[in-house]
Design a protein around this motif. Structure first.
Motif, short mmCIF file in Angstrom:
data_model
loop_
_atom_site.label_atom_id
_atom_site.label_comp_id
_atom_site.label_asym_id
_atom_site.label_seq_id
_atom_site.Cartn_x
_atom_site.Cartn_y
_atom_site.Cartn_z
N TYR A 118 0.84 -1.20 0.00
CA TYR A 118 0.00 0.00 0.00
C TYR A 118 0.87 1.24 0.00
O TYR A 118 1.97 1.25 0.57
CB TYR A 118 -0.92 0.06 1.23
CG TYR A 118 -2.03 -0.96 1.19
CD1 TYR A 118 -3.22 -0.69 0.53
CD2 TYR A 118 -1.87 -2.19 1.81
CE1 TYR A 118 -4.23 -1.63 0.49
CE2 TYR A 118 -2.88 -3.13 1.77
CZ TYR A 118 -4.06 -2.85 1.11
OH TYR A 118 -5.05 -3.77 1.06
N ILE A 119 0.35 2.30 -0.63
CA ILE A 119 0.97 3.61 -0.60
C ILE A 119 -0.06 4.55 0.01
O ILE A 119 -1.16 4.72 -0.54
CB ILE A 119 1.35 4.09 -2.01
CG1 ILE A 119 2.29 3.10 -2.68
CG2 ILE A 119 1.95 5.49 -1.95
CD1 ILE A 119 2.48 3.34 -4.16
N ILE A 120 0.27 5.14 1.14
CA ILE A 120 -0.62 6.10 1.79
C ILE A 120 -0.10 7.48 1.48
O ILE A 120 0.99 7.86 1.90
CB ILE A 120 -0.68 5.85 3.31
CG1 ILE A 120 -1.15 4.41 3.58
CG2 ILE A 120 -1.62 6.85 3.96
CD1 ILE A 120 -1.10 4.01 5.03
N HIS A 121 -0.90 8.25 0.72
CA HIS A 121 -0.47 9.57 0.30
C HIS A 121 -0.68 10.61 1.39
O HIS A 121 -1.71 10.62 2.07
CB HIS A 121 -1.23 10.01 -0.95
CG HIS A 121 -0.83 9.27 -2.18
ND1 HIS A 121 0.40 9.40 -2.78
CD2 HIS A 121 -1.50 8.36 -2.92
CE1 HIS A 121 0.46 8.63 -3.84
NE2 HIS A 121 -0.69 7.97 -3.94
N TYR A 122 0.30 11.48 1.51
CA TYR A 122 0.19 12.61 2.42
C TYR A 122 -0.69 13.66 1.73
O TYR A 122 -0.46 14.02 0.57
CB TYR A 122 1.58 13.17 2.72
CG TYR A 122 1.60 14.28 3.72
CD1 TYR A 122 1.36 14.02 5.07
CD2 TYR A 122 1.88 15.58 3.34
CE1 TYR A 122 1.38 15.03 6.01
CE2 TYR A 122 1.90 16.59 4.27
CZ TYR A 122 1.66 16.32 5.60
OH TYR A 122 1.68 17.33 6.52
N ALA A 123 -1.72 14.17 2.41
CA ALA A 123 -2.72 15.01 1.76
C ALA A 123 -2.44 16.51 1.82
O ALA A 123 -3.16 17.28 1.20
CB ALA A 123 -4.09 14.73 2.39
#
Length: 124
Positions: A118-123
């Motif tokens: 998974y890649i969790i993007h910084y918003a």
């Protein structure tokens, strides 16, 4: 005149009875505490002992849609699949690469450290 009997009539045992609302006034602002929280470890991690979280520093991996401050979830227990995104060690540094078709660690110039799940993007 004949009388036919077909049996006794009985009351229905289970009948829907609407309840009376016990709420008065405004809803409590604390009602969300009654709901269970979402545990990202439970949702995103398959093998807890072999999973690592890595925060990316910089935009060197834009080609893989991985940006500055993103968090990668990496599972070291997964088997290598063609075209999987992986964290690799190449020339003593961590890099991100796709697994090429017919990959063999003996023939390549890098070692696979783990598969990115998974890649969790910084918003912000």
């Amino acid at each position: 005149m004949e009388i036919f009997t077909s049996g006794k009539l009985t009351k229905v045992k289970s009948r829907h009875e609407p309840g009376v609302s016990k709420q008065t006034g405004f809803t409590s602002p604390a009602t969300h505490y009654l709901e269970p929280t979402i545990d990202l470890n439970q949702e995103l991690v398959v093998n807890r002992d072999a999973t690592f979280f890595v925060r990316v520093d910089g935009d060197a991996f834009k080609e893989h849609n991985i940006l500055n401050k993103d968090v990668l979830i990496i599972d070291r227990s997964l088997s290598l699949n063609f075209d999987a995104l992986a964290l690799v060690v190449q020339e003593g540094e961590f890099k991100i690469r796709r697994i090429p078709f017919g990959f063999s660690e003996k023939e390549e110039e890098f070692t696979v450290w783990g598969i990115i799940t998974y890649i969790i993007h910084y918003a912000r």
